[in-house]
Design an enzyme around this catalytic site. Structure first.
Site, PDB file in Angstrom:
ATOM      1  N   HIS A   4      89.053  27.207  27.135  1.00 37.73           N
ATOM      2  CA  HIS A   4      89.307  29.229  27.375  1.00 37.73           C
ATOM      3  C   HIS A   4      90.043  28.762  28.904  1.00 37.73           C
ATOM      4  O   HIS A   4      88.619  27.482  29.103  1.00 37.73           O
ATOM      5  CB  HIS A   4      88.854  30.245  27.142  1.00 37.73           C
ATOM      6  CG  HIS A   4      86.828  29.425  27.741  1.00 37.73           C
ATOM      7  ND1 HIS A   4      86.059  28.034  27.217  1.00 37.73           N
ATOM      8  CD2 HIS A   4      86.477  30.092  28.991  1.00 37.73           C
ATOM      9  CE1 HIS A   4      85.124  28.227  27.851  1.00 37.73           C
ATOM     10  NE2 HIS A   4      85.068  29.208  29.300  1.00 37.73           N
TER      11      HIS A   4
ATOM     12  N   GLU B  27      75.042  14.899  48.365  1.00 36.62           N
ATOM     13  CA  GLU B  27      76.027  15.774  48.491  1.00 36.62           C
ATOM     14  C   GLU B  27      76.105  17.472  50.009  1.00 36.62           C
ATOM     15  O   GLU B  27      76.487  17.851  49.935  1.00 36.62           O
ATOM     16  CB  GLU B  27      76.802  15.986  47.556  1.00 36.62           C
ATOM     17  CG  GLU B  27      77.787  14.712  47.159  1.00 36.62           C
ATOM     18  CD  GLU B  27      76.630  13.663  47.110  1.00 36.62           C
ATOM     19  OE1 GLU B  27      75.917  13.897  46.381  1.00 36.62           O
ATOM     20  OE2 GLU B  27      77.411  12.432  45.640  1.00 36.62           O
TER      21      GLU B  27
ATOM     22  N   ALA C 150      73.005  37.485  35.699  1.00 37.39           N
ATOM     23  CA  ALA C 150      71.318  37.194  35.345  1.00 37.39           C
ATOM     24  C   ALA C 150      71.426  37.383  33.716  1.00 37.39           C
ATOM     25  O   ALA C 150      70.737  36.447  33.007  1.00 37.39           O
ATOM     26  CB  ALA C 150      70.695  38.127  36.668  1.00 37.39           C
TER      27      ALA C 150
END
Ligand SMILES: [Zn+2]
Ligand SMILES: [Zn+2]
Ligand SMILES: [Zn+2]
Length: 355
Positions: free
Chosen positions: A180, A323, A36
């Site tokens: 990355h 979905e 968070a």
């Protein structure tokens, strides 16, 4: 995630991340308040990137956590310039390496401490967003780093599963553009992998063969879904592809654990990845994408029924209400058409903008 400032006093957090199990479908979730803290940081990082600053670039090692592993030039110091590929703990880890699991119940619910690892593999010292621009050699080193990290983490008996994945582009969940990938190691087998392993075990139970090996044979014969066929690897769009241009890369010989890969296979795997990413960038105009390596749990012996593979998913469609509500995916591109298109894109893997 943007939280209302009014909410902040309510976010008391937990002493450490927790894994909690949904008692109905058996799905585990990670409750991790550390994450968070990330949104503000993310916004700042993107701003700083616009001003030319990037914490992953060579010379800025002080702005990352201390490195776990780096392939670097001789006579260079850890956490200093001179590296080619570098692995650091994620600054905002979903799971933490300290502590024990303390598996426990709370009435009908099961939970355990969020013990695990969350690492970032910084793939190059220079600022480059696209892995497709790397040389084959650099891609091979990155793949070898994946192997090294899994081999190392295997020694920790608390850790059960290592998922290597990559997010490229905002639509795929990337918050930094410097190329990355990540490794999240969990104390349980993730449900998506468990479902694959269960299905593969069932198939093995009545056919006595690995379903992935069978799939390789059938796809090789049928040809229509093949994207790339090399001596030791097959890349194809799966028969029941969930997403347009979804592509799987599977080693042709039966191997359950990615970390048991040999150097000679990494050589070829690096070329396969470079070729596929170049094809996708060319054909789909630099799409956002994810890839994941699905391999066997760290704590089991070689399995006759499960076969490691990489899934590459360009993010061309959005996963939305249908979905989420059903588990059905609507794929607007038949995998046969996607494969034919990718197969026909000629690329020159000797091209590397940066080594
Ligand atoms: Zn950078
Ligand atoms: Zn197999
Ligand atoms: Zn898979």
């Amino acid at each position: 995630m943007n939280l209302s400032p009014d909410f902040h006093p309510y976010l008391k957090g937990l002493p450490m991340p927790e894994l909690r199990k949904d008692p109905i479908v058996g799905r585990w979730v990670i409750i991790s308040t550390e994450r968070a803290k990330r949104p503000m940081e993310t916004t700042q990082t993107i701003d700083r990137l616009e001003s030319g600053y990037c914490p992953f670039c060579e010379g800025n090692e002080d702005d990352t956590t201390k490195e776990i592993l780096a392939y670097r030039q001789r006579n260079t110091q850890p956490n200093a310039p001179g590296w080619r590929v570098r692995v650091v703990p994620n600054k905002f880890p979903a799971l933490k390496i300290e502590g024990d699991l303390q598996k426990r119940g709370e009435g009908i619910y099961d939970k355990m401490n969020g013990v695990g690892a969350h690492e970032v593999i910084i793939e190059c010292p220079f600022h480059e967003a696209s892995m497709a621009n790397f040389s084959e050699d650099r891609i091979r080193e990155i793949l070898w780093v994946y192997r090294d990290r899994l081999v190392d983490l295997k020694r920790d008996p608390r850790l059960v599963y290592g998922l290597i994945f990559k997010n490229v582009g905002a639509a795929a969940g990337a918050s930094l553009e410097h190329s990355h990938s990540q490794l999240v190691v969990t104390p349980i087998v993730p449900i998506n992998v468990q479902q694959e392993m269960d299905g593969a075990r069932e198939f093995f139970g009545y056919r006595g063969r690995c379903i992935y090996c069978d799939m390789i044979h059938q796809e090789s014969d049928a040809e229509k879904r093949i994207v790339l066929d090399t001596p030791n690897f097959l890349a194809f769009c799966p028969f029941a592809a969930r997403f347009p241009f979804e592509t799987w890369v599977v080693p042709k010989s039966h191997q359950s654990h990615f970390e048991n890969i040999q150097r000679i296979e990494i050589e070829e795997f690096g070329t396969v990845i470079k070729t596929l990413l170049m094809k996708m960038e060319f054909a789909l105009e630099k799409p956002a994408y994810n890839y994941v390596i699905h391999t066997s749990p760290l704590d089991v012996q070689p399995l006759p029924h499960y076969h490691w593979h990489m899934e590459i998913i360009p993010r061309l469609t959005r996963v939305a209400g249908f979905e989420w509500g059903t588990g059905f995916y609507i794929n607007p591109v038949p995998p046969e058409d996607a494969a034919a298109y990718l197969r026909d894109r000629d690329v020159d893997v000797s091209q590397a903008r940066l080594s």
